[in-house]
Design a protein around this motif. Structure first.
Motif, PDB file in Angstrom:
ATOM      1  N   GLN A  58     -26.325 -35.665  -7.136  1.00 55.98           N
ATOM      2  CA  GLN A  58     -25.420 -35.506  -5.997  1.00 55.98           C
ATOM      3  C   GLN A  58     -24.207 -36.404  -6.161  1.00 55.98           C
ATOM      4  O   GLN A  58     -24.322 -37.556  -6.583  1.00 55.98           O
ATOM      5  N   LYS A  59     -23.068 -35.864  -5.804  1.00 53.39           N
ATOM      6  CA  LYS A  59     -21.804 -36.597  -5.970  1.00 53.39           C
ATOM      7  C   LYS A  59     -21.834 -37.935  -5.237  1.00 53.39           C
ATOM      8  O   LYS A  59     -21.287 -38.923  -5.701  1.00 53.39           O
ATOM      9  N   ASP A  60     -22.479 -37.937  -4.051  1.00 53.42           N
ATOM     10  CA  ASP A  60     -22.399 -39.153  -3.227  1.00 53.42           C
ATOM     11  C   ASP A  60     -23.576 -40.097  -3.460  1.00 53.42           C
ATOM     12  O   ASP A  60     -23.782 -41.017  -2.687  1.00 53.42           O
ATOM     13  N   PHE A  61     -24.345 -39.882  -4.546  1.00 43.78           N
ATOM     14  CA  PHE A  61     -25.571 -40.671  -4.703  1.00 43.78           C
ATOM     15  C   PHE A  61     -25.318 -42.181  -4.718  1.00 43.78           C
ATOM     16  O   PHE A  61     -25.909 -42.928  -3.932  1.00 43.78           O
ATOM     17  N   THR A  62     -24.435 -42.640  -5.587  1.00 44.46           N
ATOM     18  CA  THR A  62     -24.218 -44.098  -5.685  1.00 44.46           C
ATOM     19  C   THR A  62     -23.623 -44.632  -4.382  1.00 44.46           C
ATOM     20  O   THR A  62     -24.049 -45.679  -3.894  1.00 44.46           O
ATOM     21  N   ASP A  63     -22.666 -43.904  -3.827  1.00 47.87           N
ATOM     22  CA  ASP A  63     -22.059 -44.349  -2.557  1.00 47.87           C
ATOM     23  C   ASP A  63     -23.123 -44.463  -1.476  1.00 47.87           C
ATOM     24  O   ASP A  63     -23.135 -45.408  -0.701  1.00 47.87           O
ATOM     25  N   PHE A  64     -24.024 -43.466  -1.462  1.00 48.20           N
ATOM     26  CA  PHE A  64     -25.060 -43.471  -0.435  1.00 48.20           C
ATOM     27  C   PHE A  64     -25.954 -44.706  -0.574  1.00 48.20           C
ATOM     28  O   PHE A  64     -26.219 -45.408   0.403  1.00 48.20           O
ATOM     29  N   VAL A  65     -26.403 -44.992  -1.803  1.00 51.16           N
ATOM     30  CA  VAL A  65     -27.296 -46.136  -2.014  1.00 51.16           C
ATOM     31  C   VAL A  65     -26.571 -47.439  -1.621  1.00 51.16           C
ATOM     32  O   VAL A  65     -27.111 -48.269  -0.879  1.00 51.16           O
ATOM     33  N   LEU A  66     -25.352 -47.583  -2.113  1.00 48.02           N
ATOM     34  CA  LEU A  66     -24.624 -48.832  -1.857  1.00 48.02           C
ATOM     35  C   LEU A  66     -24.312 -49.023  -0.371  1.00 48.02           C
ATOM     36  O   LEU A  66     -24.470 -50.123   0.161  1.00 48.02           O
ATOM     37  N   SER A  67     -23.903 -47.920   0.288  1.00 47.01           N
ATOM     38  CA  SER A  67     -23.580 -48.087   1.715  1.00 47.01           C
ATOM     39  C   SER A  67     -24.846 -48.319   2.535  1.00 47.01           C
ATOM     40  O   SER A  67     -24.812 -49.032   3.539  1.00 47.01           O
ATOM     41  N   THR A  68     -25.980 -47.734   2.096  1.00 48.12           N
ATOM     42  CA  THR A  68     -27.231 -47.955   2.844  1.00 48.12           C
ATOM     43  C   THR A  68     -27.632 -49.428   2.808  1.00 48.12           C
ATOM     44  O   THR A  68     -27.931 -50.020   3.856  1.00 48.12           O
ATOM     45  N   ILE A  69     -27.623 -50.024   1.612  1.00 44.91           N
ATOM     46  CA  ILE A  69     -28.054 -51.437   1.558  1.00 44.91           C
ATOM     47  C   ILE A  69     -27.047 -52.338   2.293  1.00 44.91           C
ATOM     48  O   ILE A  69     -27.432 -53.315   2.922  1.00 44.91           O
ATOM     49  N   GLU A  70     -25.785 -51.927   2.245  1.00 51.79           N
ATOM     50  CA  GLU A  70     -24.782 -52.732   2.937  1.00 51.79           C
ATOM     51  C   GLU A  70     -24.989 -52.641   4.452  1.00 51.79           C
ATOM     52  O   GLU A  70     -25.002 -53.662   5.143  1.00 51.79           O
ATOM     53  N   ASP A  71     -25.182 -51.409   4.944  1.00 53.02           N
ATOM     54  CA  ASP A  71     -25.395 -51.229   6.389  1.00 53.02           C
ATOM     55  C   ASP A  71     -26.620 -51.997   6.871  1.00 53.02           C
ATOM     56  O   ASP A  71     -26.633 -52.569   7.953  1.00 53.02           O
ATOM     57  N   ILE A  72     -27.682 -51.970   6.035  1.00 55.33           N
ATOM     58  CA  ILE A  72     -28.932 -52.617   6.454  1.00 55.33           C
ATOM     59  C   ILE A  72     -28.847 -54.133   6.241  1.00 55.33           C
ATOM     60  O   ILE A  72     -29.574 -54.899   6.866  1.00 55.33           O
ATOM     61  N   GLY A  73     -27.958 -54.543   5.386  1.00 55.23           N
ATOM     62  CA  GLY A  73     -27.788 -55.977   5.118  1.00 55.23           C
ATOM     63  C   GLY A  73     -28.835 -56.508   4.154  1.00 55.23           C
ATOM     64  O   GLY A  73     -29.307 -57.635   4.264  1.00 55.23           O
ATOM     65  N   LEU A  74     -29.204 -55.662   3.199  1.00 54.10           N
ATOM     66  CA  LEU A  74     -30.236 -56.055   2.228  1.00 54.10           C
ATOM     67  C   LEU A  74     -29.583 -56.497   0.920  1.00 54.10           C
ATOM     68  O   LEU A  74     -28.715 -55.797   0.405  1.00 54.10           O
ATOM     69  N   PRO A  75     -29.976 -57.647   0.371  1.00 57.66           N
ATOM     70  CA  PRO A  75     -29.428 -58.031  -0.927  1.00 57.66           C
ATOM     71  C   PRO A  75     -29.773 -56.959  -1.977  1.00 57.66           C
ATOM     72  O   PRO A  75     -30.931 -56.542  -2.066  1.00 57.66           O
ATOM     73  N   ALA A  76     -28.778 -56.559  -2.747  1.00 56.10           N
ATOM     74  CA  ALA A  76     -28.964 -55.432  -3.667  1.00 56.10           C
ATOM     75  C   ALA A  76     -30.054 -55.691  -4.697  1.00 56.10           C
ATOM     76  O   ALA A  76     -30.751 -54.762  -5.128  1.00 56.10           O
TER      77      ALA A  76
END
Ligand code: C2E
Ligand code: CA
Ligand code: CA
Length: 634
Positions: free
Chosen positions: A480-498
């Protein structure tokens, strides 16, 4: 008086000839109109070439109109006879049966390039008829003469002076005396080459796949229906191999339809290469192909062909600089054992094909009656998965991952479970495949990532720090085109260290588009997300991938761990895999460790981590919470 009689006879003869001529012309008009009508009917079926045909219809109408005008001008004079013959679009001819001569109007030159005298000898005409048509044309003429048929039409090809062939519509009129002997023969030839060409185009559109050029489903239905009739009559058999490309959807989704089409074209070409005279390849919709094998093939023979088909696609296909590995799954049916109608055979072949997909793809399966409801089940399953997502019937279980040297928990693998309101607890092996096929895995996968990240955050917030959560990701998700964006924005929104997230991929993601996947994984890696290659050792070119991929970890597949039987089992590959991975600077996790013996072996060979029933099965989050509390207290 005598002269007067002769004059009368002459006028009568002239009028008679003109009447016959008018008859032929009218007959031609009638045939043209009929051809025109047929063409228009077909046009309606195929709008794609509609406009082209309209143009030629109009041309045809114009010609007919011209012809009618010419006829109206037709008077009594002999001159006019010649004018008509010359001005019609057709070749008018007359045969002299006594002197064995044939006379043509001037049009013979315009249409075929011969002067009338070049074809004067009555039988010369037969030397320019297309060899494939000659026999039946001769038979037709004989039939006309034998049966005393006054007017007969034929359509056949004739060689022009240039050597090219033209399609002619021949309209031949015979006259017989009271003894049944032919007294006169004449007729007209209409050039119908354009009409034939258009019909051919219509046929091509209706019967052939535009991408691969192979006959399509419409044609398959016709051919198979004919074959069923034929086999029923002579008590014979035939087989159908229903092939479906594995993971073709990913290629279309990530590389676009142009690439997808090129791949289908090349696949079609490769299939055709292995066919023999009893086999025909067809292209169905999407990425499906069918091979028909006639002449009562044995099961063993069909098996050989199926293997050959798998092999024919084994070497990678290069398209615009990218390499693609295409595999396919197929299902095989026999007429009459597995079905008596086209629809039944196709449905059962499809079912057998699904069975191949289920058993890991890149294989073939012979249809068996018990498979009957499988396809239906699959459709139901896919519909249920959508409901499940909506009704929040999914749950994540977690399996601890243990540090081999320290004996402490270092991570958890999130493993999905489906709690169906009626059917209860369902393991992922039963539904992930269907979810991938229908595409719903994309939504399910997003839910998994969000849920696992939220859970990781809750553990992190409770004070437990040195761990990561491992998430399984399907090939389709990564594409999916948005795969990396989705993963990165999810951890950012949740505030989880990558660095607390590890993505598990399998080699299947690499089959389609290595470069694209590597680029995406690099983005994740650059953002501190860890990546593991799951089920290591199952694929066929793991070592190559291990070097090329931006991974931190490999997970050795359970089948290798199962191989560890005793301490000094030198044949076990597992030790070598660990060694190699370590040389490449990778972490190694042993999966499915069930015995102390296996754990000891891993320890001795320097494996970093393990997971398995020896320590814990995957368990619900609450149990992990309890486990962690105990661990933190100790
Ligand atoms: P996997 O990623 O290879 O997961 C490991 C499987 O091995 C899990 O099966 C786990 O329960 C099982 N296992 C772990 N230790 C042992 C052991 O000691 N003995 C035995 N016999 N089995 C052990 P599970 O949970 O049924 O998952 C099966 C597969 O389903 C997974 O294989 C994974 O490929 C897929 N899957 C699970 N969750 C997800 C998910 O969220 N997304 C995707 N795309 N796939 C998932
Ligand atoms: Ca896994
Ligand atoms: Ca695994």
């Amino acid at each position: 008086m005598k002269i007067y009689n002769v004059l009368i006879y002459f006028v009568i003869a002239l009028i008679f000839s003109l009447l016959i001529l008018i008859y032929i012309l009218l007959r031609n008009i009638q045939l043209r109109t009929r051809a025109e009508k047929e063409l228009r009917m077909k046009n309606e079926e195929l709008t794609a070439i509609y406009e082209e045909n309209i143009a030629s219809d109009e041309e045809l109408k114009e010609n007919i109109h011209e012809l009618i005008q010419k006829q109206e001008e037709l008077g009594r004079s002999g001159d006019r006879y010649r004018i008509v013959a010359e001005s019609t679009m057709d070749i008018i001819w007359e045969g002299d049966l006594i002197n064995k001569k044939r006379f043509f109007s001037e049009k013979v030159y315009d249409i075929l390039g011969y002067k009338s005298w070049e074809l004067e000898d009555l039988d010369l005409w037969f030397t320019i008829i297309h060899p494939e048509d000659l026999e039946w044309v001769k038979e037709g003429i004989k039939h006309q003469v034998d049966e005393k048929i006054a007017l007969k039409t034929f359509e056949y090809r004739v060689k022009c002076k240039t050597g090219n062939y033209k399609w002619l519509l021949s309209n031949t009129k015979c006259e017989f005396d009271e003894n049944g002997r032919g007294t006169a023969v004449f007729g007209a030839f209409t050039d119908i080459s354009e009409l034939k060409e258009q019909q051919q185009k219509i046929n091509n559109l209706a019967y052939y796949d535009s991408v691969t050029g192979l006959p399509n489903r419409v044609r398959l239905r016709e051919v198979v229906s004919d074959e069923i009739e034929n086999c029923a009559e002579i008590n014979s058999k035939f087989a159908l191999i229903f092939m479906d490309l594995d993971n073709f959807k990913y290629i279309n989704d990530s590389y676009g339809h142009m690439t997808g089409d090129k791949l289908l074209l090349e696949t079609g070409k490769r299939l055709v290469r292995i066919l023999n005279e009893n086999m025909t390849a067809f292209k169905l919709g999407g990425d499906e192909f069918i091979i028909l094998i006639k002449a009562s093939p044995l099961k063993e023979e069909v098996e050989v062909y199926s293997k050959a088909l798998l092999e024919s696609l084994a070497s990678p296909i290069s398209i615009d600089g990218d390499m693609f590995h295409v595999t396919h799954s197929s299902g095989i049916v026999f007429y009459p054992e597995n079905g008596l109608s086209f629809d039944e055979l196709l449905k059962n072949a499809d079912t057998a094909m699904y069975k191949s997909k289920e058993s890991g793809k890149n294989t073939y399966t012979f249809y068996h009656r018990v498979m009957g409801n499988l396809a239906m089940e699959k459709i139901k399953m896919q519909a249920n998965l959508e409901i499940a997502l909506e009704n929040k019937e999914f749950l994540l279980y977690y399996q601890p991952i243990i540090d081999v040297a320290l004996g402490k928990i270092t991570g958890f693998e999130a493993l999905i479970r489906w709690i169906h309101p009626k059917n209860g607890f369902i393991f992922p092996d039963r539904f992930i495949g269907a979810a991938e096929e229908s595409g719903i895995i994309i939504q399910i996968g997003k839910w998994v990532i969000i849920s696992a990240c939220k859970y990781a955050k809750s553990i992190y917030d409770s004070g437990f720090r040195n761990f990561y959560i491992s998430v399984n990701v399907s090939a389709l998700q990564i594409m999916q085109k948005d795969f990396t964006d989705f993963v990165l924005s999810t951890i950012e929104d949740i505030g989880l260290p990558a660095e607390l997230i590890l993505i598990e991929i399998t080699e299947s993601v690499l089959v389609e588009s290595m470069d694209l996947v590597i680029a995406k994984l690099n983005i994740l890696k650059d953002n501190n997300i860890k990546i593991a290659l799951d089920d290591f050792g199952c694929g066929y070119s793991s070592l190559t991938y291990m070097r090329m991929l931006p991974i931190n970890t490999i997970k050795i597949d359970k089948s290798f761990i199962d191989d560890i039987k005793s301490e000094d089992d030198v044949k076990s590959l597992t030790g070598n895999i660990i060694l190699l991975a370590k040389q490449l600077g990778l972490n190694v996790i042993g999966e499915g460790v069930e015995t102390q013996e296996q754990l000891d072996y891993l320890k001795r060979h320097g494996c970093d981590m393990f997971q398995g029933y020896l320590v814990s099965k995957p368990v619900p989050a609450v149990e992990i919470d309890n486990l962690l509390k105990r661990e933190m207290a100790s």
